[in-house]
Scaffold this motif. Sequence first.
Motif, PDB file in Angstrom:
ATOM      1  N   THR A  45       0.822  -1.218   0.000  1.00 49.35           N
ATOM      2  CA  THR A  45       0.000   0.000   0.000  1.00 49.35           C
ATOM      3  C   THR A  45       0.856   1.268   0.000  1.00 49.35           C
ATOM      4  O   THR A  45       0.313   2.364  -0.033  1.00 49.35           O
ATOM      5  N   GLN A  46       2.167   1.103   0.046  1.00 48.59           N
ATOM      6  CA  GLN A  46       3.073   2.254   0.099  1.00 48.59           C
ATOM      7  C   GLN A  46       3.641   2.543  -1.290  1.00 48.59           C
ATOM      8  O   GLN A  46       3.690   1.675  -2.146  1.00 48.59           O
ATOM      9  N   ASN A  47       4.090   3.764  -1.471  1.00 49.14           N
ATOM     10  CA  ASN A  47       4.688   4.161  -2.741  1.00 49.14           C
ATOM     11  C   ASN A  47       6.188   3.866  -2.691  1.00 49.14           C
ATOM     12  O   ASN A  47       6.978   4.676  -2.220  1.00 49.14           O
ATOM     13  N   ILE A  48       6.563   2.675  -3.153  1.00 46.69           N
ATOM     14  CA  ILE A  48       7.962   2.252  -3.160  1.00 46.69           C
ATOM     15  C   ILE A  48       8.484   2.397  -4.585  1.00 46.69           C
ATOM     16  O   ILE A  48       7.873   1.897  -5.523  1.00 46.69           O
ATOM     17  N   GLU A  73      13.946   2.294  -1.699  1.00 51.23           N
ATOM     18  CA  GLU A  73      13.901   3.719  -2.042  1.00 51.23           C
ATOM     19  C   GLU A  73      12.448   4.169  -2.175  1.00 51.23           C
ATOM     20  O   GLU A  73      11.638   3.495  -2.805  1.00 51.23           O
ATOM     21  N   ILE A  74      12.171   5.323  -1.563  1.00 53.21           N
ATOM     22  CA  ILE A  74      10.820   5.879  -1.584  1.00 53.21           C
ATOM     23  C   ILE A  74      10.863   7.301  -2.147  1.00 53.21           C
ATOM     24  O   ILE A  74      11.919   7.949  -2.136  1.00 53.21           O
ATOM     25  N   PRO A  75       9.723   7.814  -2.616  1.00 52.77           N
ATOM     26  CA  PRO A  75       9.694   9.194  -3.125  1.00 52.77           C
ATOM     27  C   PRO A  75       9.940  10.195  -2.001  1.00 52.77           C
ATOM     28  O   PRO A  75       9.619   9.937  -0.838  1.00 52.77           O
ATOM     29  N   LYS A  76      10.477  11.353  -2.378  1.00 57.30           N
ATOM     30  CA  LYS A  76      10.800  12.385  -1.384  1.00 57.30           C
ATOM     31  C   LYS A  76       9.563  12.877  -0.628  1.00 57.30           C
ATOM     32  O   LYS A  76       9.668  13.312   0.501  1.00 57.30           O
ATOM     33  N   GLU A  77       8.389  12.788  -1.256  1.00 64.28           N
ATOM     34  CA  GLU A  77       7.169  13.276  -0.595  1.00 64.28           C
ATOM     35  C   GLU A  77       6.545  12.236   0.343  1.00 64.28           C
ATOM     36  O   GLU A  77       5.611  12.540   1.066  1.00 64.28           O
ATOM     37  N   SER A  78       7.054  11.020   0.375  1.00 59.96           N
ATOM     38  CA  SER A  78       6.526   9.974   1.259  1.00 59.96           C
ATOM     39  C   SER A  78       7.001  10.187   2.696  1.00 59.96           C
ATOM     40  O   SER A  78       8.034  10.804   2.932  1.00 59.96           O
ATOM     41  N   THR A  98      17.776   8.687  11.033  1.00 63.57           N
ATOM     42  CA  THR A  98      17.871  10.135  10.883  1.00 63.57           C
ATOM     43  C   THR A  98      16.603  10.555  10.158  1.00 63.57           C
ATOM     44  O   THR A  98      15.771   9.703   9.820  1.00 63.57           O
ATOM     45  N   GLU A  99      16.465  11.813   9.852  1.00 65.29           N
ATOM     46  CA  GLU A  99      15.238  12.204   9.153  1.00 65.29           C
ATOM     47  C   GLU A  99      15.242  11.770   7.689  1.00 65.29           C
ATOM     48  O   GLU A  99      14.194  11.697   7.061  1.00 65.29           O
ATOM     49  N   ASP A 100      16.413  11.437   7.137  1.00 65.35           N
ATOM     50  CA  ASP A 100      16.528  11.065   5.722  1.00 65.35           C
ATOM     51  C   ASP A 100      16.707   9.579   5.462  1.00 65.35           C
ATOM     52  O   ASP A 100      16.556   9.134   4.330  1.00 65.35           O
ATOM     53  N   TRP A 101      17.083   8.803   6.454  1.00 64.77           N
ATOM     54  CA  TRP A 101      17.284   7.369   6.247  1.00 64.77           C
ATOM     55  C   TRP A 101      17.092   6.616   7.562  1.00 64.77           C
ATOM     56  O   TRP A 101      17.284   7.175   8.644  1.00 64.77           O
ATOM     57  N   ILE A 102      16.702   5.357   7.391  1.00 66.94           N
ATOM     58  CA  ILE A 102      16.468   4.489   8.540  1.00 66.94           C
ATOM     59  C   ILE A 102      17.089   3.133   8.227  1.00 66.94           C
ATOM     60  O   ILE A 102      16.962   2.626   7.113  1.00 66.94           O
ATOM     61  N   HIS A 121      17.874  -0.865   4.414  1.00 62.98           N
ATOM     62  CA  HIS A 121      18.309   0.531   4.316  1.00 62.98           C
ATOM     63  C   HIS A 121      17.152   1.276   3.656  1.00 62.98           C
ATOM     64  O   HIS A 121      16.932   1.147   2.457  1.00 62.98           O
ATOM     65  N   LEU A 122      16.397   2.005   4.439  1.00 60.04           N
ATOM     66  CA  LEU A 122      15.221   2.725   3.959  1.00 60.04           C
ATOM     67  C   LEU A 122      15.622   4.164   3.701  1.00 60.04           C
ATOM     68  O   LEU A 122      16.061   4.865   4.625  1.00 60.04           O
ATOM     69  N   ARG A 123      15.504   4.594   2.434  1.00 62.89           N
ATOM     70  CA  ARG A 123      15.986   5.928   2.060  1.00 62.89           C
ATOM     71  C   ARG A 123      15.089   6.563   1.011  1.00 62.89           C
ATOM     72  O   ARG A 123      14.353   5.889   0.304  1.00 62.89           O
ATOM     73  N   TYR A 124      15.255   7.881   0.886  1.00 67.68           N
ATOM     74  CA  TYR A 124      14.587   8.598  -0.191  1.00 67.68           C
ATOM     75  C   TYR A 124      15.334   8.363  -1.499  1.00 67.68           C
ATOM     76  O   TYR A 124      16.547   8.125  -1.504  1.00 67.68           O
ATOM     77  N   ILE A 125      14.598   8.424  -2.593  1.00 67.10           N
ATOM     78  CA  ILE A 125      15.150   8.188  -3.925  1.00 67.10           C
ATOM     79  C   ILE A 125      16.397   9.051  -4.158  1.00 67.10           C
ATOM     80  O   ILE A 125      16.443  10.200  -3.750  1.00 67.10           O
ATOM     81  N   GLY A 126      17.397   8.451  -4.771  1.00 71.30           N
ATOM     82  CA  GLY A 126      18.628   9.169  -5.086  1.00 71.30           C
ATOM     83  C   GLY A 126      19.751   8.946  -4.087  1.00 71.30           C
ATOM     84  O   GLY A 126      20.912   9.164  -4.397  1.00 71.30           O
ATOM     85  N   ASN A 127      19.420   8.499  -2.885  1.00 70.34           N
ATOM     86  CA  ASN A 127      20.435   8.206  -1.874  1.00 70.34           C
ATOM     87  C   ASN A 127      20.781   6.719  -2.019  1.00 70.34           C
ATOM     88  O   ASN A 127      20.393   5.886  -1.209  1.00 70.34           O
TER      89      ASN A 127
END
Length: 188
Positions: A45-48, A73-78, A98-102, A121-127
Amino acid sequence: MGKKLSELTLEELWQLFPIILMEHKDYWKEWYKEEESLLKKMLSTQNIIRISHIGSTAINGIWAKPTIDILIEIPKESKISKIKNILLENNYLLMNETEDWISLNKGYTENGFAEKVFHIHLRYIGNNNELYFRDYLNEYPEIAKEYEKLKLNLWKKFKHNRDAYTEAKTEFISKYTELARRKYKERY
């Protein structure tokens, strides 16, 4: 009764979970595929954007810790915390945040490692430098063997100090990640 993992000091954790390296195993790819399938179901149900096998178990033919590293990797708006909470509800343990990765893991028990161990490693796209490093070492097996040699040399020295082990590999990883990013441009 022993302490819970959350009650152990860093030094106690390093004793319980030492650096272990072993020859490359073909079944690591299967472990990744199984875990990827579970992750896709629990996060359906998540935007992966992408789930990827990273780390040394994703590099052909080199010795590695028998831990499957997975980059999500997830979208920056998630909301990264929403995905973290789903993973925590499904038996993953929080390692760092941290606020950008878990970073989360599965397969760490009060008695040491389980048969199958995973780091998420849960991160925003591009990292996603690990994708470039992985691809470069898979394309250049001689560089992969240099990396293996470095890891084997560091293993005995830092068996019970994960931070020092990781830090000692940083220069090598940075050098080849930079070369990979130049070569592969915006592959990811």
